[in-house]
Design a protein around this motif. Structure first.
Motif, PDB file in Angstrom:
ATOM      1  N   ASN A 247       6.443-100.181 113.953  1.00 12.18           N
ATOM      2  CA  ASN A 247       5.968 -99.490 115.278  1.00 12.18           C
ATOM      3  C   ASN A 247       4.538 -98.860 114.703  1.00 12.18           C
ATOM      4  N   GLY A 248       3.541 -99.625 113.785  1.00 14.90           N
ATOM      5  CA  GLY A 248       2.358 -99.459 113.669  1.00 14.90           C
ATOM      6  C   GLY A 248       1.963 -98.434 112.367  1.00 14.90           C
ATOM      7  N   VAL A 249       3.067 -98.036 111.660  1.00 12.66           N
ATOM      8  CA  VAL A 249       3.037 -97.167 110.632  1.00 12.66           C
ATOM      9  C   VAL A 249       3.278 -97.790 109.459  1.00 12.66           C
ATOM     10  N   MET A 250       2.475 -97.704 108.300  1.00  9.90           N
ATOM     11  CA  MET A 250       2.720 -98.606 107.143  1.00  9.90           C
ATOM     12  C   MET A 250       3.631 -98.070 106.357  1.00  9.90           C
ATOM     13  N   ALA A 251       4.599 -99.049 105.784  1.00 13.78           N
ATOM     14  CA  ALA A 251       5.802 -98.529 104.900  1.00 13.78           C
ATOM     15  C   ALA A 251       6.033 -99.537 103.906  1.00 13.78           C
ATOM     16  N   ASN A 252       6.817 -99.406 102.943  1.00 11.46           N
ATOM     17  CA  ASN A 252       7.241-100.156 101.727  1.00 11.46           C
ATOM     18  C   ASN A 252       8.541-100.596 102.070  1.00 11.46           C
ATOM     19  N   MET A 253       8.937-101.793 101.702  1.00  8.21           N
ATOM     20  CA  MET A 253      10.343-102.494 101.690  1.00  8.21           C
ATOM     21  C   MET A 253      10.708-103.484 100.707  1.00  8.21           C
ATOM     22  N   VAL A 254      11.786-103.233 100.110  1.00  8.07           N
ATOM     23  CA  VAL A 254      12.054-104.109  99.006  1.00  8.07           C
ATOM     24  C   VAL A 254      12.685-105.462  99.609  1.00  8.07           C
ATOM     25  N   ILE A 255      12.266-106.718  98.940  1.00  6.67           N
ATOM     26  CA  ILE A 255      12.485-107.939  99.331  1.00  6.67           C
ATOM     27  C   ILE A 255      13.962-108.212  98.476  1.00  6.67           C
ATOM     28  N   ASP A 256      15.401-108.480  99.060  1.00  5.08           N
ATOM     29  CA  ASP A 256      16.414-108.748  98.288  1.00  5.08           C
ATOM     30  C   ASP A 256      17.042-109.820  99.144  1.00  5.08           C
ATOM     31  N   THR A 257      16.716-110.936  98.214  1.00  6.85           N
ATOM     32  CA  THR A 257      17.685-112.279  98.550  1.00  6.85           C
ATOM     33  C   THR A 257      19.069-112.172  98.420  1.00  6.85           C
ATOM     34  N   GLY A 258      19.585-111.133  97.961  1.00  4.75           N
ATOM     35  CA  GLY A 258      21.018-110.969  97.863  1.00  4.75           C
ATOM     36  C   GLY A 258      21.711-110.130  98.912  1.00  4.75           C
ATOM     37  N   ALA A 259      20.726-109.487 100.021  1.00  5.49           N
ATOM     38  CA  ALA A 259      21.059-108.803 100.900  1.00  5.49           C
ATOM     39  C   ALA A 259      21.440-109.703 102.254  1.00  5.49           C
ATOM     40  N   SER A 260      22.415-109.710 102.700  1.00  2.60           N
ATOM     41  CA  SER A 260      22.552-110.583 103.856  1.00  2.60           C
ATOM     42  C   SER A 260      21.762-110.119 105.049  1.00  2.60           C
ATOM     43  N   ARG A 261      21.831-108.704 105.203  1.00  2.00           N
ATOM     44  CA  ARG A 261      20.969-108.223 106.358  1.00  2.00           C
ATOM     45  C   ARG A 261      19.901-107.397 106.163  1.00  2.00           C
ATOM     46  N   THR A 262      18.646-107.363 106.905  1.00  2.00           N
ATOM     47  CA  THR A 262      17.736-106.484 106.837  1.00  2.00           C
ATOM     48  C   THR A 262      18.172-105.256 107.233  1.00  2.00           C
ATOM     49  N   VAL A 263      17.959-104.092 106.454  1.00  3.06           N
ATOM     50  CA  VAL A 263      18.346-102.785 106.845  1.00  3.06           C
ATOM     51  C   VAL A 263      17.177-101.754 106.300  1.00  3.06           C
ATOM     52  N   PHE A 264      17.295-100.564 107.220  1.00  2.58           N
ATOM     53  CA  PHE A 264      16.262 -99.598 107.238  1.00  2.58           C
ATOM     54  C   PHE A 264      17.255 -98.321 106.984  1.00  2.58           C
ATOM     55  N   ASP A 265      16.469 -97.346 106.245  1.00  2.05           N
ATOM     56  CA  ASP A 265      16.982 -96.007 106.030  1.00  2.05           C
ATOM     57  C   ASP A 265      17.116 -95.151 107.212  1.00  2.05           C
ATOM     58  N   LEU A 266      18.164 -94.660 107.731  1.00  2.00           N
ATOM     59  CA  LEU A 266      18.576 -93.907 108.730  1.00  2.00           C
ATOM     60  C   LEU A 266      17.816 -92.619 108.897  1.00  2.00           C
ATOM     61  N   GLU A 267      17.557 -91.963 107.590  1.00  2.00           N
ATOM     62  CA  GLU A 267      16.835 -90.797 107.705  1.00  2.00           C
ATOM     63  C   GLU A 267      15.273 -90.798 108.076  1.00  2.00           C
ATOM     64  N   LYS A 268      14.956 -91.900 107.341  1.00  2.00           N
ATOM     65  CA  LYS A 268      13.445 -92.023 107.505  1.00  2.00           C
ATOM     66  C   LYS A 268      13.247 -92.722 108.937  1.00  2.00           C
ATOM     67  N   MET A 269      13.840 -93.482 109.594  1.00  2.00           N
ATOM     68  CA  MET A 269      13.920 -94.010 110.828  1.00  2.00           C
ATOM     69  C   MET A 269      14.002 -92.953 112.062  1.00  2.00           C
ATOM     70  N   LYS A 270      14.501 -91.974 111.688  1.00  2.00           N
ATOM     71  CA  LYS A 270      14.819 -90.771 112.720  1.00  2.00           C
ATOM     72  C   LYS A 270      13.393 -90.330 113.248  1.00  2.00           C
ATOM     73  N   ALA A 271      12.310 -90.294 112.414  1.00  2.00           N
ATOM     74  CA  ALA A 271      11.106 -90.214 112.567  1.00  2.00           C
ATOM     75  C   ALA A 271      10.525 -90.853 113.806  1.00  2.00           C
ATOM     76  N   PHE A 272      10.786 -91.964 113.937  1.00  2.00           N
ATOM     77  CA  PHE A 272      10.439 -93.031 114.995  1.00  2.00           C
ATOM     78  C   PHE A 272      11.013 -92.922 116.531  1.00  2.00           C
ATOM     79  N   ASP A 273      11.980 -91.851 116.522  1.00  2.00           N
ATOM     80  CA  ASP A 273      12.744 -91.590 117.858  1.00  2.00           C
ATOM     81  C   ASP A 273      13.197 -92.823 118.465  1.00  2.00           C
ATOM     82  N   LEU A 274      14.098 -93.513 117.903  1.00  2.00           N
ATOM     83  CA  LEU A 274      14.662 -94.686 118.170  1.00  2.00           C
ATOM     84  C   LEU A 274      15.979 -94.597 119.094  1.00  2.00           C
TER      85      LEU A 274
END
Length: 145
Positions: A28-55
């Motif tokens: 949503n326009g805010v720069m952030a870092n994410m790890v690429i993990d080919t062994g992870a089945s799904r893309t996931v985001f940190d619940l606490e950090k995403m609370k700032a986005f008012d989703l």
């Protein structure tokens, strides 16, 4: 005709023998870092950090496993605008989980914090090709995407 989007990754040395690949993304326009993990089945985001986005967050019975623990309670939401380099994804449905253990490990190793993990769902959908020698990821977007 498919379009190819190349994005530079940062190669992180994990102790003496491990490598993680870090992608700079926009949520949503805010720069952030994410790890690429080919062994992870799904893309996931940190619940606490995403609370700032008012989703709009919806609790689910889905349990995530394999990310450093046996099972993690998760919730789902939709990210309006998600971008990795020139790859732009609108209304991206994602899972939110507690990734504090990942960021605690990164902090101990003096690595930058992450907002999430890019997993196989996104990598498969956009036909990702990762080149460790050049530290680049190439996404191939078909005309119907």
């Amino acid at each position: 005709m498919p379009k190819k989007h190349t994005h530079k990754l940062k190669k992180l040395q994990i102790e003496d023998v491990g490598i993680h690949l870090l992608a700079r993304v926009k949520v949503n326009g805010v720069m952030a870092n994410m790890v690429i993990d080919t062994g992870a089945s799904r893309t996931v985001f940190d619940l606490e950090k995403m609370k700032a986005f008012d989703l709009d967050i919806e609790k689910t019975d889905y349990l995530s496993s394999g990310i450093g623990t046996n099972s993690l309670e998760s919730v789902i939401t939709v990210i309006e605008k998600f971008q990795i380099g020139r790859l732009k994804i609108k209304d991206f449905p994602v899972v939110l989980i507690d990734l504090q253990h990942v960021n605690t490990s990164y902090e101990m190793l003096k690595l930058p914090p992450v907002i999430g993990i890019i997993g196989g769902d996104l990598l498969n959908t956009y036909n990702a090709n990762i080149n460790y020698n050049t530290s680049k990821i190439i996404f191939t977007i078909n005309a119907e995407q």
